[in-house]
Design an enzyme around this catalytic site. Structure first.
Site, short mmCIF file in Angstrom:
data_model
loop_
_atom_site.label_atom_id
_atom_site.label_comp_id
_atom_site.label_asym_id
_atom_site.label_seq_id
_atom_site.Cartn_x
_atom_site.Cartn_y
_atom_site.Cartn_z
N HIS A 153 42.34 -33.80 104.37
CA HIS A 153 41.88 -35.06 103.78
C HIS A 153 41.63 -34.81 102.29
O HIS A 153 40.71 -34.07 101.93
CB HIS A 153 40.61 -35.55 104.47
CG HIS A 153 40.82 -35.92 105.91
ND1 HIS A 153 39.90 -35.66 106.90
CD2 HIS A 153 41.86 -36.53 106.52
CE1 HIS A 153 40.36 -36.10 108.05
NE2 HIS A 153 41.55 -36.64 107.85
N GLU A 188 38.14 -34.85 100.43
CA GLU A 188 37.07 -33.98 100.95
C GLU A 188 37.03 -32.69 100.14
O GLU A 188 37.22 -31.58 100.64
CB GLU A 188 37.29 -33.73 102.44
CG GLU A 188 37.15 -35.02 103.24
CD GLU A 188 37.31 -34.83 104.74
OE1 GLU A 188 37.45 -33.68 105.20
OE2 GLU A 188 37.30 -35.85 105.47
N HIS A 198 36.37 -29.17 106.12
CA HIS A 198 36.30 -30.61 105.88
C HIS A 198 35.01 -30.97 105.13
O HIS A 198 34.14 -30.12 104.92
CB HIS A 198 36.29 -31.38 107.22
CG HIS A 198 37.60 -31.39 107.93
ND1 HIS A 198 38.42 -32.49 107.97
CD2 HIS A 198 38.24 -30.42 108.64
CE1 HIS A 198 39.50 -32.21 108.67
NE2 HIS A 198 39.41 -30.95 109.09
N GLU A 246 32.22 -28.69 108.56
CA GLU A 246 32.00 -29.89 107.76
C GLU A 246 30.80 -29.71 106.85
O GLU A 246 29.77 -29.15 107.27
CB GLU A 246 31.74 -31.10 108.67
CG GLU A 246 32.75 -31.30 109.78
CD GLU A 246 33.78 -32.35 109.45
OE1 GLU A 246 33.67 -32.97 108.38
OE2 GLU A 246 34.70 -32.55 110.27
#
Length: 577
Positions: free
Chosen positions: A233, A236, A330, A411
């Site tokens: 992504h 990110e 992420h 994350e």
């Protein structure tokens, strides 16, 4: 690759110039009536194309020409509604000049949502009068060009160690594949020269388009493999800072932990999975308007070449039986803190091992929140807000293709965490090791420094997993060994199905076995006394010995035995039996 992107343009006013015409830049429009306020609009991923999306959170632009102490109001609109983040205190970042240090704004940032969910933020900024542009962004940027330069530096740094027998670093840099717009998707292989054979890794059909027979990495037949990827992504960017912390520590020539890691592992590293999206200034999509992190279940080599290449290269490594970790980096917009999504595995023994690695990350890094980690089956199958199943995400797709226990996404929130955990002192007198700490006060906002530290500690935790960390913090933690942590994790699973039923069955089997052994002991003692009191040397001396021995034999608690189990597609995995 030089293209004319709607998201990357320049606007000139009386004395101000606003520009997003650079790698990872994003603005669709800029206006200013009198120079005291800039009205700016973001560009959605692939806006005004057949692949247009509604992803419009990332912005990155520069302002030049402002006078010293001139204050300008900036209003950025056409954003996805992200009120939760801004309510929690999220502020954009800025830096002065191309080589300045990124910092969060220190002024108030307000937000509102108008008609058609037109979310906007507004803030004031006082300029320093620098002749260089001042850059502004949603979060700490890390462009495709910057990643390429960093890979150049890593390659040179590793080559410079070749003359040092005690710290030589092996590095092989390859083009894994090319993106839809022709950008390089790189694969770095890093280790040391110990255990290196003269054999090279086999070619993989459809991958490594620039490879020559002698350009593939050498084979390390006895080393485990750690596979790291980032930036599927584009917006990110915290993932890229974690990546930098990871690789910077890995190629450290003098730290004994980095040396131990290179001796134990071969590291396979994909810095950017979606380079087109990063270069274009996208938030979430590629040039087809796709969320590539929903394609791992069945990637198409033509539509999803980067995902196809990553998955095929992982499957090839898994088939050797040496793959131990797959970690995908992420960032997260809503869930606070640093944490991981992992899979729900079939047996409690496997799940304990699955949870052990994130637990060790949290022991080494106070910002990694083990309590925020998710290990549920629901998170493997649920649908996102666009109706796409998470069965296509990286950690699930790779697990189902390889049966790999350690297949996780890490994350980090764009803003900050909900807690800061304790950091125990290391069991060493080496003054180079950072001390323990107990944070006081509210959790800090995440910075590039904190994000890099998380990346570094992914590696330190992997070293603890091997019980090979010379500066381990485990002896000074509540659970002082890997076995004690496994027991603690097992106790957490007792309330979760299907592990509850498995654990109860195991405990019942333990109880029955203890009873049987106790009866055998009593019978043998009775026979020994009847024969004149002969000694009994081979059996356990007490019921406590019996229970201890049964526990060891049953696989509970500290004693674990590992067997190789054939997985899907000829892959292997470690199973705790």
């Amino acid at each position: 690759v030089k293209c004319d992107y709607l998201s990357q343009k320049t606007w000139i006013f009386e004395h101000l110039t606003v520009s997003s015409d650079f790698c990872s830049g994003n603005l669709a429009h800029a206006e200013s009536d009198d120079g005291t306020q800039l009205d700016l609009r973001t560009c959605a991923d692939m806006q005004e194309t057949p692949h247009s999306t509604n992803y419009r959170t990332w912005f990155h632009y520069s302002v030049s020409g402002a006078k010293k102490d001139e204050t300008i109001v900036m209003c950025i609109s056409n954003l996805n509604p992200q009120a939760k983040m801004y309510n929690q205190g999220l502020k954009p970042v800025y830096r002065v000049g191309a080589k300045g240090k990124w910092e969060r704004l220190n002024t108030e940032v307000t937000h509102s949502c108008g008609e058609n969910k037109n979310f906007q933020i507004k803030f004031r900024f006082r300029f320093s009068g620098s002749t260089e542009p001042t850059f502004f962004a949603f979060s700490y940027p890390y462009s495709f060009e910057e990643v390429c330069r960093r890979c150049d530096e890593i390659e040179k740094a590793c080559a410079a160690t070749s003359s040092r027998a005690d710290a030589a670093i092996y590095c092989c840099r390859e083009v894994l594949t090319r993106s839809l717009e022709g950008r390089r998707v790189e694969l770095l292989t890093i280790s040391d020269s110990s255990g290196m054979s003269s054999e090279r890794e086999a070619p993989i059909p459809g991958l490594f388009p620039d490879a020559k027979p002698d350009s593939r990495p050498f084979v390390f037949a006895e080393k485990k493999v750690y596979y790291l990827s980032a930036r599927v992504h584009p917006g990110e960017s915290p993932a890229q800072w974690m990546w930098e912390g990871f690789v910077d520590f890995l190629v450290n020539r003098d730290d004994p932990r980095a040396k131990a890691l290179r001796k134990l592992f071969v590291f396979k590293i994909v810095p950017i999975i979606n380079p087109d999206g990063v270069a274009r200034g996208h938030y979430r999509a590629d040039t087809m308007g796709l969320n590539l992190n929903r394609s791992y279940d069945n990637p198409d080599p033509k539509l999803h070449p980067t995902i196809f290449a990553v998955k095929e290269s992982i499957k090839a490594l898994s088939s050797t039986g040496r793959l131990k970790y797959f970690v995908d980096l992420h960032a997260h917009a809503t869930k606070r803190g640093c944490f991981c999504y992992a899979n729900a595995l079939p047996t409690y023994q496997e799940q304990v091992e699955n949870m052990l690695y994130p637990r060790l990350i949290s022991i080494n890094n106070p910002h990694f929140d083990f309590g925020g980690c998710v290990f549920s089956e629901k998170a493997m199958e649920s649908k996102d807000k666009n109706g796409q199943s998470k069965e296509g995400c990286s950690r699930v797709g790779i697990y189902r293709a390889t049966n790999l226990i350690h297949s996780i996404t890490v994350e980090c929130n764009y803003n900050g965490g909900r807690v800061v955990g304790p950091k125990a002192p290391a069991a060493t007198t080496d003054g180079r090791c950072s001390p323990g700490e107990n944070w006081r006060g509210a959790p800090p906002k995440f910075t590039d420094v904190i994000l890099k530290q998380v990346g570094k500690d992914l590696l330190v935790a992997a070293l603890d997993m091997e019980d090979a960390n010379p500066w381990s913090r485990l002896p000074n933690c509540n659970q002082k060994s890997l076995d004690e942590i496994r027991e603690w994790l097992q106790s957490r699973l007792i309330s979760t199905e299907p592990y509850r039923a498995q654990l109860l069955e195991m405990k019942q089997a333990q109880k029955e076995e203890a009873s049987r052994l106790a009866k055998e002991r009593a019978e043998e003692l009775k026979k020994g006394l009847g024969a004149g009191g002969g000694s009994f040397k081979s059996g356990p001396r007490s019921l406590r010995d019996v229970v201890s021995r049964v526990g060891a034999n049953s696989g509970s608690g500290a004693a674990t035995a590992r067997t190789r189990v054939a997985g899907a597609g000829g892959a292997n995995r470690e199973k705790v039996a």
